[in-house]
Design a protein around this motif. Structure first.
Motif, PDB file in Angstrom:
ATOM      1  N   UNK A   1       0.827  -1.210   0.000  1.00  0.00           N
ATOM      2  CA  UNK A   1       0.000   0.000   0.000  1.00  0.00           C
ATOM      3  C   UNK A   1       0.859   1.257   0.000  1.00  0.00           C
ATOM      4  N   UNK A   2       1.933   1.235   0.799  1.00  0.00           N
ATOM      5  CA  UNK A   2       2.840   2.392   0.837  1.00  0.00           C
ATOM      6  C   UNK A   2       3.491   2.612  -0.522  1.00  0.00           C
ATOM      7  N   UNK A   3       3.856   1.519  -1.196  1.00  0.00           N
ATOM      8  CA  UNK A   3       4.478   1.636  -2.523  1.00  0.00           C
ATOM      9  C   UNK A   3       3.489   2.185  -3.547  1.00  0.00           C
ATOM     10  N   UNK A   4       2.224   1.727  -3.460  1.00  0.00           N
ATOM     11  CA  UNK A   4       1.210   2.236  -4.395  1.00  0.00           C
ATOM     12  C   UNK A   4       1.015   3.736  -4.203  1.00  0.00           C
ATOM     13  N   UNK A   5       0.936   4.163  -2.953  1.00  0.00           N
ATOM     14  CA  UNK A   5       0.791   5.597  -2.687  1.00  0.00           C
ATOM     15  C   UNK A   5       1.981   6.375  -3.243  1.00  0.00           C
ATOM     16  N   UNK A   6       3.178   5.827  -3.027  1.00  0.00           N
ATOM     17  CA  UNK A   6       4.392   6.503  -3.506  1.00  0.00           C
ATOM     18  C   UNK A   6       4.431   6.533  -5.029  1.00  0.00           C
ATOM     19  N   UNK A   7       3.979   5.437  -5.656  1.00  0.00           N
ATOM     20  CA  UNK A   7       4.011   5.380  -7.120  1.00  0.00           C
ATOM     21  C   UNK A   7       2.994   6.336  -7.730  1.00  0.00           C
ATOM     22  N   UNK A   8       1.873   6.547  -7.063  1.00  0.00           N
ATOM     23  CA  UNK A   8       0.892   7.523  -7.552  1.00  0.00           C
ATOM     24  C   UNK A   8       1.475   8.943  -7.434  1.00  0.00           C
ATOM     25  N   UNK A   9       2.231   9.183  -6.363  1.00  0.00           N
ATOM     26  CA  UNK A   9       2.927  10.470  -6.251  1.00  0.00           C
ATOM     27  C   UNK A   9       3.912  10.630  -7.403  1.00  0.00           C
ATOM     28  N   UNK A  10       4.622   9.552  -7.725  1.00  0.00           N
ATOM     29  CA  UNK A  10       5.554   9.578  -8.850  1.00  0.00           C
ATOM     30  C   UNK A  10       4.827   9.972 -10.141  1.00  0.00           C
ATOM     31  N   UNK A  11       3.653   9.409 -10.373  1.00  0.00           N
ATOM     32  CA  UNK A  11       2.892   9.731 -11.578  1.00  0.00           C
ATOM     33  C   UNK A  11       2.537  11.213 -11.610  1.00  0.00           C
ATOM     34  N   UNK A  12       2.118  11.742 -10.470  1.00  0.00           N
ATOM     35  CA  UNK A  12       1.751  13.158 -10.409  1.00  0.00           C
ATOM     36  C   UNK A  12       2.962  14.064 -10.650  1.00  0.00           C
ATOM     37  N   UNK A  13       4.091  13.713 -10.091  1.00  0.00           N
ATOM     38  CA  UNK A  13       5.297  14.529 -10.266  1.00  0.00           C
ATOM     39  C   UNK A  13       5.845  14.438 -11.679  1.00  0.00           C
ATOM     40  N   UNK A  14       5.647  13.296 -12.319  1.00  0.00           N
ATOM     41  CA  UNK A  14       6.098  13.116 -13.697  1.00  0.00           C
ATOM     42  C   UNK A  14       5.176  13.819 -14.696  1.00  0.00           C
ATOM     43  N   UNK A  15       3.933  14.050 -14.305  1.00  0.00           N
ATOM     44  CA  UNK A  15       2.910  14.484 -15.249  1.00  0.00           C
ATOM     45  C   UNK A  15       3.268  15.740 -16.050  1.00  0.00           C
ATOM     46  N   UNK A  16       3.814  16.810 -15.457  1.00  0.00           N
ATOM     47  CA  UNK A  16       4.154  17.976 -16.283  1.00  0.00           C
ATOM     48  C   UNK A  16       5.252  17.691 -17.297  1.00  0.00           C
ATOM     49  N   UNK A  17       6.171  16.787 -16.956  1.00  0.00           N
ATOM     50  CA  UNK A  17       7.350  16.527 -17.788  1.00  0.00           C
ATOM     51  C   UNK A  17       7.108  15.455 -18.836  1.00  0.00           C
ATOM     52  N   UNK A  18       6.584  14.324 -18.414  1.00  0.00           N
ATOM     53  CA  UNK A  18       6.325  13.198 -19.333  1.00  0.00           C
ATOM     54  C   UNK A  18       4.873  12.759 -19.116  1.00  0.00           C
ATOM     55  N   UNK A  19       3.939  13.512 -19.662  1.00  0.00           N
ATOM     56  CA  UNK A  19       2.526  13.311 -19.308  1.00  0.00           C
ATOM     57  C   UNK A  19       1.935  11.984 -19.748  1.00  0.00           C
ATOM     58  N   UNK A  20       2.420  11.424 -20.851  1.00  0.00           N
ATOM     59  CA  UNK A  20       1.848  10.153 -21.326  1.00  0.00           C
ATOM     60  C   UNK A  20       2.207   9.006 -20.379  1.00  0.00           C
ATOM     61  N   UNK A  21       3.485   8.923 -20.018  1.00  0.00           N
ATOM     62  CA  UNK A  21       3.909   7.890 -19.073  1.00  0.00           C
ATOM     63  C   UNK A  21       3.206   8.085 -17.735  1.00  0.00           C
ATOM     64  N   UNK A  22       3.044   9.331 -17.319  1.00  0.00           N
ATOM     65  CA  UNK A  22       2.381   9.613 -16.044  1.00  0.00           C
ATOM     66  C   UNK A  22       0.949   9.081 -16.051  1.00  0.00           C
ATOM     67  N   UNK A  23       0.239   9.277 -17.158  1.00  0.00           N
ATOM     68  CA  UNK A  23      -1.137   8.759 -17.248  1.00  0.00           C
ATOM     69  C   UNK A  23      -1.143   7.231 -17.186  1.00  0.00           C
ATOM     70  N   UNK A  24      -0.160   6.640 -17.844  1.00  0.00           N
ATOM     71  CA  UNK A  24      -0.081   5.175 -17.877  1.00  0.00           C
ATOM     72  C   UNK A  24       0.129   4.625 -16.458  1.00  0.00           C
ATOM     73  N   UNK A  25       1.055   5.236 -15.738  1.00  0.00           N
ATOM     74  CA  UNK A  25       1.339   4.792 -14.366  1.00  0.00           C
ATOM     75  C   UNK A  25       0.139   5.055 -13.458  1.00  0.00           C
TER      76      UNK A  25
END
Length: 843
Positions: A732-756
């Motif tokens: 659960x902690x990893x999922x929360x962290x990975x969702x944060x990763x997606x949000x932080x990636x979103x401005x830079x690499x938005x397609x990968x961020x949506x996928x994650x």
């Protein structure tokens, strides 16, 4: 499964479009944010410089949207200009077809980048709907006295066969053609930008979020100077020329004058040329030079003695010869100067050529009179030996003020503040530009077109089979009834400088379909909050835009709050690449595209000469086609690379290995996310450490984006990905962290961020998710590592609880094995604990 950007990127672009994620909407309940990149000229292909520029704006736009702002991020095309006309002349066809064809191609190339652009606001400056509103604004400015017409010496480009503004002449050559610019007298239209010189200069101080270099460049171009205007009385001059008005910024050197000189376009010179063939021949040669200060500065200094003399204002027996000189501009000051050779390099060169006296006015404090022209900074103190305050030590600034005061007290002239900035000549003798909406009537003179007749459209049926402006030879377009009396009249065939088009486009984006230049939403969206573009536009475009905002306010098209167009300006670096060349049989270089070179050889095996990295140039073929990168690696790889390697204000070198590394990293992030979705590890004592890493990543990436340090945000995301891949925290902690990763990636690499985001079960689109907030409590470290410095050198380090008292830290330091070993029984003179930073031991 593996990461497949070729399939996922179009999918998410379609999802954004269907959800209208990037549609700019006026919402009074939200703060607004207007981000804009300098819009492109439709040359036919985008390049990596475009990718970098628009990705920067996209990062900001997406970030601000996720922070709850109502965002405007538009795109359009700076579409008028000579290249389209040149293409029509060289290849046939029509500038309109060439331009709109290129727009379609470039837009198709930009789409796969996934930019968060509101395409519903798109326009090209060659759209009649756009330039019709520009014509309406021109008429309003004409009514306000901000536009006028006069005969003037202009910069004439003999290749493009058009007038250039001073700002468009670079090193004496046309900014597009590269041809040597000539001086020519034409009746031209001008914007009265000089009326705003003081305001444009003073307001620079308030542009805190502009680069200092740009502000300095504009200040120097506007060129405020305080000087003395006075008149010499003449000797042996023609009737009507008993006085010669002069403006000087160095009245402190008046006692070193050895000649006076006038421009070839001065009224006295024009009078003399009508009566003296030799003078007529000389001034004709002078007029072959351009009108810019740069052109005159680099030319050989030439003059002709008119035979006229002037009397020095403080000694009527002291007479100075009057020359016509090729280095004087008529439209600066009065078109006449006095020469002081000992303290001006140009005057020194002239005096040596014509054997004129060179008598110093001042010298260095501790030295004798130096050879050549002694020209210290005005702020430097020197010894005046022939100054207005007698022998004295003064700075040039003090001496100028003293000289003005003395001359005014003696009735010799008056102190005057002048500006280098000249009015903006906007007439261009070409077809592919915005028609100037006036008519020339034999009875009524110059008559503005009626607004109900706008736009004055360019005719489509023109040909380019002969030099010159096709509008001059188009009778059915040119010949028209006078709007005032109805008699036969002729349209103005000059069109507007294309810098007019780009001087207000940012305001039009706020209301692109309005039936007036701006509309109801303009007050909401203006000013541009963040503008991004190249520093090469520091003078031309940026200064003109600042003028236009003031003119639009005066004519009722912008609110008073929008007298400056851009609240913040960022000037990005270039994308560079090595140049690969071979040589032909005659030794001339032959350039090769990067994809034509493998392991230092061309495809036919010829070794290439590698030239160090330079700005990408089609002529040198060191260009990388973004479409090839997208096809090979995906758009996110191109975006990630141009944001990662270098601070955005510096150049970044494109390398194939760098692109491959970026692609591998993004694929790794996808794999980490995939592994997290299948993780079943129970919650454990590692969860808090991962939560702390997430909080730190949020804080650092936020700071990086807010501060335009995108490369630092990228570096933090690399670090965060490593932490995630190694973490032993629960699922659960990893999922929360990975969702944060997606949000932080979103401005830079938005397609990968949506996928994650989708893989981790995020709600909706990550592009519409709120920006994560760092838990402040988690940003406070439990422990800190303190370096231990002994006698000024680092010898050890120690990890202690962050809140441990200094007295307890001292005990641990003194018991530390490395410290005990190094001290070897030496007595401690001093031990200082700097909380959270360092421990200093003096033995």
């Amino acid at each position: 499964m593996t990461y497949a950007p070729a399939q996922s990127e179009p999918k998410w672009q379609k999802a954004w479009d269907e959800a209208e994620v990037f549609l700019a909407k006026r919402d009074e309940t939200k703060p607004k944010y207007y981000v804009l990149e300098m819009f492109p000229y439709p040359s036919g292909r985008i390049h990596m410089g475009h990718v970098r520029n628009y990705t920067m704006g996209d990062v900001v736009a997406r970030y601000k949207s996720s922070c709850g702002f109502s965002v405007l991020h538009p795109m359009g095309w700076d579409a008028f200009g000579m290249p389209a006309e040149n293409a029509a002349m060289e290849k046939g066809g029509h500038p309109k077809e060439w331009t709109y064809g290129n727009i379609a191609v470039m837009k198709e190339q930009m789409r796969p980048l996934g930019l968060s652009i509101d395409w519903t606001r798109e326009f090209a400056t060659c759209d009649p709907e756009y330039y019709g509103q520009q014509q309406a604004m021109f008429l309003d400015m004409l009514d306000e006295g901000l536009v006028y017409r006069k005969s003037a010496q202009v910069n004439w480009d003999p290749v493009d066969m058009t007038v250039l503004a001073n700002e468009q002449v670079i090193d004496g050559k046309g900014w597009r053609s590269g041809a040597a610019v000539e001086r020519k007298e034409l009746t031209q239209w001008f914007f009265r930008i000089s009326d705003f010189a003081e305001d444009l200069l003073q307001a620079l101080d308030g542009l805190d979020n502009w680069p200092e270099k740009v502000r300095l460049m504009q200040a120097n171009w506007i060129g405020q100077s305080r000087g003395l205007q006075f008149a010499f009385s003449t000797v042996d001059a023609p009737e009507g020329f008993d006085r010669l008005e002069v403006y000087t910024t160095r009245p402190d050197t008046l006692m070193g004058a050895s000649f006076a000189a006038i421009s070839a376009d001065h009224p006295l010179a024009k009078h003399l040329e009508r009566h003296d063939p030799k003078i007529a021949e000389f001034v004709a040669e002078c007029r072959k030079l351009g009108t810019t200060a740069e052109a005159l500065e680099t030319a050989e200094k030439l003059g002709m003695d008119t035979g006229i003399r002037v009397r020095h204002p403080f000694d009527t027996s002291w007479e100075l010869p009057v020359y016509i000189a090729n280095f004087i501009l008529m439209d600066y000051g009065t078109g006449a100067i006095f020469g002081c050779p000992p303290h001006d390099a140009r005057d020194f060169e002239f005096a040596q050529k014509y054997s004129l006296p060179i008598d110093p006015v001042f010298q260095p404090l501790d030295e004798g009179i130096p050879p050549g022209a002694y020209t210290p900074l005005k702020s430097e103190k020197v010894r005046y030996i022939r100054g207005f305050a007698g022998d004295a030590e003064q700075t040039g600034e003090e001496a100028v003020a003293a000289a003005i005061a003395f001359c005014e007290s003696q009735g010799v002239g008056r102190g005057v503040t002048n500006y280098r900035l000249r009015d903006w000549g906007l007439s261009r003798q070409r077809y592919w530009g915005c028609p100037i909406p006036v008519v020339h009537c034999p009875s009524c003179g110059v008559v503005p077109e009626k607004k109900e007749n706008l736009p004055v459209r360019l005719p489509d049926d023109v040909t380019f089979d002969q030099p010159g402006n096709p509008l001059d030879r188009h009778p059915t377009w040119r010949d028209t009834p006078c709007p005032s009396c109805g008699a036969a009249a002729k349209r103005e065939t000059d069109t507007m400088d294309t810098f007019v088009d780009s001087s207000w486009y940012f305001a039009r984006f706020t209301a692109p379909r309005a039936t007036t230049p701006t509309g109801d939403e303009t007050d909401y969206w203006m000013n541009v909050d963040q503008y991004i573009g190249g520093i090469e536009h520091a003078i031309l475009h940026l200064l003109y835009s600042r003028f236009f905002c003031r003119a639009m306010h005066r004519t009722g098209h912008l609110p008073a709050t929008a007298q400056e167009p851009f609240n913040a300006l960022f000037t990005q670096g270039m994308v560079t690449h090595e140049i690969y060349q071979t040589r032909d049989a005659s030794g001339r270089p032959v350039y090769h595209l990067p994809e034509e070179v493998v392991d230092g050889r061309t495809l036919d095996g010829t070794p290439v000469e590698v030239i160090p990295s330079a700005k990408m140039s089609k002529s040198k073929k060191n260009v990388v086609d973004p479409m090839n990168i997208i096809a090979s690696f995906g758009a996110d790889t191109a975006r990630w690379f141009v944001m990662s390697d270098s601070p955005p204000e510096r150049d970044v070198e494109w390398t194939a290995s760098g692109a491959e590394a970026a692609s591998k990293f993004l694929a790794r992030v996808w794999r980490i996310a995939d592994e997290v979705t299948r993780d079943t590890t129970a919650a454990n004592d590692q969860d808090k450490a991962l939560a702390r890493a997430s909080a730190r990543a949020i804080a650092d990436v936020t700071q990086g984006i807010e501060g335009f340090a995108f490369n630092k945000a990228v570096a933090k995301l690399y670090e965060y990905a490593n932490t995630l891949s190694k973490s032993k925290a629960g699922a659960d902690a990893k999922r929360d962290a990975m969702k944060v990763m997606a949000q932080l990636l979103s401005p830079l690499v938005p397609h990968l961020a949506e996928e994650v985001w989708h893989m981790l079960g995020g709600q909706g689109l990550v592009a519409q998710a709120a920006w994560p907030k760092a838990d402040e409590a988690l940003l406070v470290a439990d422990t800190v590592t303190l370096p231990i410095q002994i006698n000024g050198k680092r010898r050890a380090e120690i990890s202690v609880p962050a809140e441990m008292p200094a007295s307890e830290v001292e005990k641990l330091v003194l018991a530390h094995d490395d410290v005990v070993k190094f001290l070897a029984g030496q007595p401690i003179k001093k031990l200082i604990v700097v909380p959270g930073r360092i421990v200093n031991v003096v033995a």
